[in-house]
Design a protein around this motif. Sequence first.
Motif, mmCIF file in Angstrom:
data_model
loop_
_atom_site.group_PDB
_atom_site.id
_atom_site.type_symbol
_atom_site.label_atom_id
_atom_site.label_comp_id
_atom_site.label_asym_id
_atom_site.label_seq_id
_atom_site.Cartn_x
_atom_site.Cartn_y
_atom_site.Cartn_z
ATOM 1 N N PHE A 130 84.970 62.189 63.159
ATOM 2 C CA PHE A 130 86.354 62.408 63.613
ATOM 3 C C PHE A 130 86.444 62.579 65.134
ATOM 4 O O PHE A 130 87.455 62.264 65.739
ATOM 5 C CB PHE A 130 86.978 63.617 62.905
ATOM 6 C CG PHE A 130 87.310 63.340 61.457
ATOM 7 C CD1 PHE A 130 88.085 62.242 61.105
ATOM 8 C CD2 PHE A 130 86.824 64.164 60.445
ATOM 9 C CE1 PHE A 130 88.389 61.973 59.772
ATOM 10 C CE2 PHE A 130 87.121 63.906 59.120
ATOM 11 C CZ PHE A 130 87.898 62.812 58.778
ATOM 12 N N PHE A 161 84.966 60.909 67.233
ATOM 13 C CA PHE A 161 84.894 59.595 67.883
ATOM 14 C C PHE A 161 86.008 58.669 67.412
ATOM 15 O O PHE A 161 86.065 57.523 67.792
ATOM 16 C CB PHE A 161 83.533 58.947 67.593
ATOM 17 C CG PHE A 161 82.389 59.749 68.151
ATOM 18 C CD1 PHE A 161 81.974 59.568 69.463
ATOM 19 C CD2 PHE A 161 81.759 60.703 67.375
ATOM 20 C CE1 PHE A 161 80.939 60.323 69.983
ATOM 21 C CE2 PHE A 161 80.721 61.455 67.891
ATOM 22 C CZ PHE A 161 80.307 61.268 69.198
ATOM 23 N N SER A 162 86.873 59.193 66.541
ATOM 24 C CA SER A 162 87.884 58.335 65.928
ATOM 25 C C SER A 162 89.214 58.447 66.662
ATOM 26 O O SER A 162 89.580 59.518 67.140
ATOM 27 C CB SER A 162 88.090 58.739 64.466
ATOM 28 O OG SER A 162 86.871 58.662 63.777
ATOM 29 N N GLY A 167 92.083 59.790 62.322
ATOM 30 C CA GLY A 167 91.269 60.355 61.253
ATOM 31 C C GLY A 167 92.156 60.730 60.086
ATOM 32 O O GLY A 167 93.297 61.172 60.275
#
Lengths: 312, 251
Positions: free
Chosen positions: A290, A292-293, A296
């Motif tokens: 999450f 790096f998202s 999410g």
Amino acid sequence: MKSLVIVEHNNKSIKTSTFSTITAASQICDSVDALIVGNQLKEAVDEIKKANGLKKIYVIDKDGLNNPIAENLSTHILAFLKTKDEYTHVLTPSSTFGKNLSPKIATKLDIQQISDIIKVCDSDTFERPIYAGNAIAKVKSNEKIKILTVRPTCFEPCGLTSNVEVENVNLEGVDLSSVSFVAYDESKSDRPELTSAKVIISGGRGMQNGDNFKLLEGIADKLGAAMGASRAAVDAGFVPNDWQVGQTGKIVAPDLYVAVGISGAIQHIAGIKDSKFIASINKDEEAPIFKFSDYGLVADLFEILPELEKKL
Amino acid sequence: MKALVCVKRVIDYNVKIRVKTDKSGVETENVKMSMNPFDEIAVEEAVKLKEKGVIDEIIVLSIGAETSQETIRTGLAMGGDRGVLVKTNGQEIDPLNVGKIIKYIFDKESPDMVILGKQAIDDDCNQTGQILSSLLDCHQATFASKVEVNDDKTINVTREVDGGLETIKISIPCVITTDLRLNEPRYASLPNIMKAKQKKIDILDINDLNIDIKRRVETIEVSEPPERKPGVIVNDVDSLIDKLKNEANVI
């Protein structure tokens, strides 16, 4: 300064990676030529002729050059370079084609190649990813000719509205290698390749078993997506090895990467971080993925996937 | 037949790397190091070929500081017969010069095949095998996913290329670089780890090889990649689809 782009093609059509490489070459200097080596190249030449930014296209069209055997391509390219000493830069796409070929050209000229450039800083300084993109190295070549491979996804393909001059090159006395070509099995999948797909949907250990990857198929169909997996899912035997995305698998850079049931191990993140957008679905709100998202969704994938497929 | 397998000591693939604050490189002090994963596949393939009776001897070569001996030992524990370390001060060496060093060992040992990983996961250059085959003027098969040695000692190698699999037939001596699908490297058993301690490792000083290892490509700086901007948590499928469609414009 003058650059030469080595054209990647299948004798019939030009790979997009070539057009991206022309863009990179144009950022180095204004004078860019292209060299295409193969057999029965008429259609391919008709296509590359349209590329904007090229001054001239040289064609080596010869029996025995129908398959991209690195030994054969490199000897012909080297023989061509011997007749022209004006090139300061030789660029090849950093695809399996270019990776296989370009170091051979560099070695025979006793030059250290720079692999996989993602940015042109100036005519001898470039940026390239190391540690699977977890760090960026700015490197400067002191060689008399810069031999570069270019990461295609980092340069927009050039436009195709020109009509570039073409010259056929006849090389005498260049022998063919004794490497024999046995077969080429094109991937039968209707889906795009992982490394060139615009959209990728991947599953991780959270998928629980190989059968559950079917839940991703319908979504992949609707999005025209390639399918991938985390190393955990591959190690658990859910899907074949070549689906693996990550530092030790495929490094991808799609417009959209959808991570389903993937926790986000370092080595997986390393392979996806150049994606334009990352969306992830995981029931564990603490999952590192999450961080790096872009988007999410904290939810049970078994409930969410059928709904997602229906609503797309 | 005799195989030379080249292995590189790199930061373990599970370690999150840190860029040095002075931007001179990546921090390697007190970081877990392992054999480059693609080189592990190379060792495994050589051991498999030995088990099939195709190969009689496996030499495991590494170029690096004293500590690279550990990496060679790992290869010996997996089934390599003896090791060679070309000892450096731990400085970085350009792939072209690495190729020249391997050629030096090749000329000394005359192996029938050299097997090595397609790339090291530190500098990601993907060059060494191609450079070596060019220096040796021998056949190369990069990105191998299947290696079959024929009765006449020719070798059919299936290669992972973009869009599919290509099979070529090459002759020895040759250079083969390994891709992920070739095999799954074994874990060395404890008895084999013990046995590997008795196996011989020859150590050569790089300065005795007469190879100029001056860098020809300078690293000006190493930096962190651009950070990804923080994302958002969406509440349901509808808002996810809405974001992807209308904000990201990717579907």
